[in-house]
Design a protein around this motif. Structure first.
Motif, PDB file in Angstrom:
ATOM      1  N   ASN A   1       0.800  -1.214   0.000  1.00  0.00           N
ATOM      2  CA  ASN A   1       0.000   0.000   0.000  1.00  0.00           C
ATOM      3  C   ASN A   1       0.831   1.261   0.000  1.00  0.00           C
ATOM      4  O   ASN A   1       0.299   2.366  -0.008  1.00  0.00           O
TER       5      ASN A   1
ATOM      6  N   ALA B   1       1.469   3.311  -8.213  1.00  0.00           N
ATOM      7  CA  ALA B   1       0.506   4.334  -8.589  1.00  0.00           C
ATOM      8  C   ALA B   1      -0.638   4.427  -7.589  1.00  0.00           C
ATOM      9  O   ALA B   1      -1.292   5.449  -7.478  1.00  0.00           O
ATOM     10  N   ASP B   2      -0.904   3.320  -6.854  1.00  0.00           N
ATOM     11  CA  ASP B   2      -1.998   3.340  -5.891  1.00  0.00           C
ATOM     12  C   ASP B   2      -1.473   3.430  -4.453  1.00  0.00           C
ATOM     13  O   ASP B   2      -2.212   3.238  -3.508  1.00  0.00           O
TER      14      ASP B   2
ATOM     15  N   THR C   1       1.886   8.493  -3.462  1.00  0.00           N
ATOM     16  CA  THR C   1       1.347   9.001  -4.721  1.00  0.00           C
ATOM     17  C   THR C   1      -0.031   9.632  -4.509  1.00  0.00           C
ATOM     18  O   THR C   1      -0.315  10.721  -4.989  1.00  0.00           O
ATOM     19  N   ARG C   2      -0.861   8.907  -3.774  1.00  0.00           N
ATOM     20  CA  ARG C   2      -2.232   9.385  -3.551  1.00  0.00           C
ATOM     21  C   ARG C   2      -2.239  10.694  -2.747  1.00  0.00           C
ATOM     22  O   ARG C   2      -3.006  11.606  -3.031  1.00  0.00           O
TER      23      ARG C   2
ATOM     24  N   GLN D   1      -1.138  13.426  -5.053  1.00  0.00           N
ATOM     25  CA  GLN D   1      -2.221  13.759  -5.978  1.00  0.00           C
ATOM     26  C   GLN D   1      -3.254  14.655  -5.297  1.00  0.00           C
ATOM     27  O   GLN D   1      -3.655  15.687  -5.824  1.00  0.00           O
TER      28      GLN D   1
ATOM     29  N   GLY E   1      -8.304  11.002  -8.990  1.00  0.00           N
ATOM     30  CA  GLY E   1      -7.383  10.247  -8.150  1.00  0.00           C
ATOM     31  C   GLY E   1      -7.387  10.799  -6.738  1.00  0.00           C
ATOM     32  O   GLY E   1      -8.367  11.363  -6.284  1.00  0.00           O
TER      33      GLY E   1
ATOM     34  N   ARG F   1      -9.838   7.740  -3.668  1.00  0.00           N
ATOM     35  CA  ARG F   1      -9.823   6.429  -4.318  1.00  0.00           C
ATOM     36  C   ARG F   1      -9.936   5.302  -3.293  1.00  0.00           C
ATOM     37  O   ARG F   1     -10.652   4.332  -3.501  1.00  0.00           O
ATOM     38  N   TYR F   2      -9.219   5.417  -2.186  1.00  0.00           N
ATOM     39  CA  TYR F   2      -9.270   4.366  -1.151  1.00  0.00           C
ATOM     40  C   TYR F   2     -10.690   4.189  -0.655  1.00  0.00           C
ATOM     41  O   TYR F   2     -11.159   3.087  -0.427  1.00  0.00           O
TER      42      TYR F   2
ATOM     43  N   ASP G   1     -12.755   2.681  -3.862  1.00  0.00           N
ATOM     44  CA  ASP G   1     -12.303   1.347  -4.230  1.00  0.00           C
ATOM     45  C   ASP G   1     -12.510   0.371  -3.087  1.00  0.00           C
ATOM     46  O   ASP G   1     -12.898  -0.787  -3.293  1.00  0.00           O
TER      47      ASP G   1
ATOM     48  N   GLU H   1      -9.372  -0.530   4.061  1.00  0.00           N
ATOM     49  CA  GLU H   1      -8.953   0.460   3.084  1.00  0.00           C
ATOM     50  C   GLU H   1      -9.813   1.724   3.188  1.00  0.00           C
ATOM     51  O   GLU H   1      -9.299   2.843   3.141  1.00  0.00           O
TER      52      GLU H   1
END
Ligand SMILES: Nc1ncnc2c1ncn2[C@@H]1O[C@H](COP(=O)(O)OP(=O)(O)OP(=O)(O)O)[C@@H](O)[C@H]1O
Ligand SMILES: [Mg+2]
Lengths: 229, 363
Positions: free
Chosen positions: A14, A18-19, A23-24, A27, A168, A172-173, A176, A185
């Protein structure tokens, strides 16, 4: 539940790619900062103009309230359908959301400058621009930055929700995770969003303390004491 | 620089006539006081001079030139302006507040700050205060900074709108004295607004009494206004004890100064059946020694009764009467310009002089 969250945070997967969290977070931060800059570029000059000249104050307060009444998510969805691009739609939505607090803070800040001080500036022979930049803006700074802080808090939260049009970031967490019923998550996304908001607010508070002139802080402390007494 | 109002009227957009056909000439190098009840148009009249308010009709001439012919900002940099409640810039130190106009006029920073420091001294503030912020000053200190900031323009004209209204009477009197002292050095043309007739009479070379509706009721010297009010409004405004206040303008030249027995502080007083005036080695009065007091050895200040007010020779007779009335011995102590006691007067003698001058001797 707690175990799931701990598992999620300790799983090295984690934190990479990209995820991954870095990164998150970046973003998310990027959306917030971009929206903040765009909103400031629009709202601060308008707030300064209206606050300095006193012209259009009613219009400003009225349109601020109208914007605030817009459901942000509805707006973002509408923009998404319009532009069919999630980033553009989300950023415009966020900008619209951030404008009212910044506008209100700037306008209120200038309005709150003591009449006698403005009068003295004019009476000493300052021109409009000199009065605005040398007197009104430094004194208004606490409220202007207060507006910016409000805007940032709202941006961090809303940028997370805007993930559902495909944006993004930390949202996203949430989405998703919900889709695959991974509550670890989802909770992690919520925690990270909250942490980001807190950290940003602390950073801004520090900047605010550094930027607000000492004399203005002393004057504020003085009035507070008087009110308490 | 003289100032002339020619048929000046100000009607605000809401229809209020704040100033109605004002005609007035303010002479160069004098203090002119606008006085009148609240809302009579004093501030409006004052602010038309530096164009903070534009007249609806009429002309204001500054040194013969219509103020509307100059650029408003430049005009204001050339006119000192003390606004009510000081209006100091809260985010700037005292020193940079005072340096405002020099900096606007393009002086270099160092020179402007030196000038500001000088002015702090001029208005009687210690130099250390320059580093403070307005919020760290008392009301009286803020007012002084406001005056210093206005003086920094170094202009021949100074506009002052109730500059001393926010401080207690004792501080106010000190500030008034200081203004008079400054004016004796600077010789500016000062237009001063107040609603306090005592302050007007004290400071003004000329007093303009305004009535509500913005009409000039009377314009003359303070003695004139106190002694010959033109109508009931002015008479009512200048107040009940204007007779007593009028004594401020009567010279006491003819009062007979009598000798008084004195004793020296630190000396051996001996015995006496009369009040005796105690003086120090410089001859300055320290208090009174009551009749038949016994003092063992040297006379010290604790043996004395505190004296009344002192009357300085050559000043208006009001002070002489007050000295006599406030003295425990009923003898008013007269001092010379250096503060040395030169004799005493009684209230009876003072009243005799007043009665022999029903019209008084104006200054
Ligand atoms: N900007 C304005 N708009 C409308 N009316 C005004 C304005 N400024 C002053 N007035 C009115 O004009 C009249 C004169 O006001 P001004 O401030 O000159 O009085 P003043 O003699 O200075 O009173 P004070 O002793 O209370 O300061 C008042 O009736 C006041 O309400
Ligand atoms: Mg006024």
């Amino acid at each position: 539940m707690i175990g799931e969250i701990v598992d999620w945070f300790t799983s090295s997967a984690n934190w990479q790619g990209a995820d991954g969290v870095p990164t998150r977070v970046l973003q998310h931060l990027g959306y917030v900062l971009l929206a903040l800059v765009l909103a400031s570029v629009i709202a601060v000059p308008i707030g300064l103009y209206v606050g300095h000249t006193g012209r259009g104050g009613v219009l400003l307060v009225g349109s601020g309230n109208v914007i605030r009444a817009l459901p942000t998510l509805g707006l973002v969805t509408f923009l998404f359908l319009l532009f069919t691009d999630s980033d553009v739609a989300a950023i415009i939505g966020l900008v619209v959301l951030a404008i009212p607090p910044i506008l209100a803070g700037t306008y209120a800040g200038l309005q709150a400058v003591d009449r006698a001080v403005v009068d003295a500036a004019e009476g000493m022979g300052m021109r409009g621009g000199q009065r605005l930049w040398q007197i009104e803006v430094p004194i208004a700074l606490p409220l202007v930055l207060g507006g910016v802080r409000n805007a940032v808090l709202q941006l961090v939260a809303t940028a997370a929700v805007a993930a559902y049009v495909g944006l993004g970031g930390l949202g996203r967490y949430l989405l998703d995770g919900l889709a695959i019923l991974d509550y670890g998550e989802v909770a992690a996304g919520a925690i990270l969003t909250a942490l980001l908001a807190i950290v940003l607010d602390i950073v801004l508070a520090t900047i605010q303390r550094a930027l607000v002139p000492r004399g203005v802080r002393l004057a504020e402390a003085g009035t507070k004491k008087e009110v308490e007494a | 620089m003289g100032i002339e109002f020619r048929g000046v009227t100000k009607k605000y957009p809401d229809g209020t006539v704040a100033v109605d056909d004002l005609n007035l000439t303010i002479e160069d190098g004098t203090i002119t006081v606008f006085v009148g009840p609240s809302g009579c148009g004093k501030t409006t009249s004052l602010r038309m001079i530096n164009r903070m308010v534009e007249p609806t009709s009429g002309t204001i001439l500054l040194d013969g030139a219509d103020v509307r012919d100059s650029d408003a900002a430049l005009l204001r940099r050339g006119i000192g302006y003390v606004i009510q409640h000081a209006g100091l810039f809260p985010h700037r130190t005292v020193l940079s507040n005072v340096a405002t106009v020099p900096l606007l006029s393009g002086w270099d920073k160092r020179k402007a700050r030196e000038r500001a420091a000088e002015l702090l001294e001029t208005v009687g503030l210690p130099a250390e205060l320059g580093k403070r912020y307005p919020a760290q000053l008392s009301g009286g200190q803020q007012q002084r900074v406001g005056v210093a900031r206005a003086l920094a323009a170094d202009s021949p004209v100074l506009l002052m709108d109730e500059p001393f209204s926010a401080v207690d009477p004792v501080v106010r009197e000190g500030l008034q004295d200081e203004l008079l002292r400054l004016q004796s050095q600077l010789g500016k043309t000062i237009v001063f607004v107040t609603h306090d007739i005592d302050e007007a009479v004290r400071l003004g070379d000329k007093v303009a009494v305004l009535r509500v509706g913005g009409r000039l009721a009377q314009y003359g010297t303070p003695a004139d206004v106190l002694r010959h009010p033109v109508d009931d409004f002015v008479a009512g405004f200048v107040g009940k004890d204007r007779g007593y206040r009028g004594l401020s303008f009567l010279s006491a030249g003819d009062v007979l100064v009598e000798d008084v027995p004195t004793v020296r502080v630190g000396g051996a007083p001996g015995e006496s059946a009369d009040w005796r005036l105690a003086v120090n080695d410089e001859g300055e009065p320290r208090g009174w020694l009551p009749p038949s007091s016994t003092v063992d050895g040297e006379l010290s200040e604790s043996d004395l009764v505190a004296g009344g007010s002192l009357y300085q020779q050559g000043t208006p007779i009001r002070g002489a009467l007050d000295a006599a009335l406030s003295s425990p011995a009923s003898l008013g102590v007269v001092v010379d310009a250096d503060g040395k006691a030169i004799g005493v007067v009684t209230a009876r003698q003072v009243l005799d002089v007043i009665e022999n001058h029903p019209q008084g001797v104006t200054r």
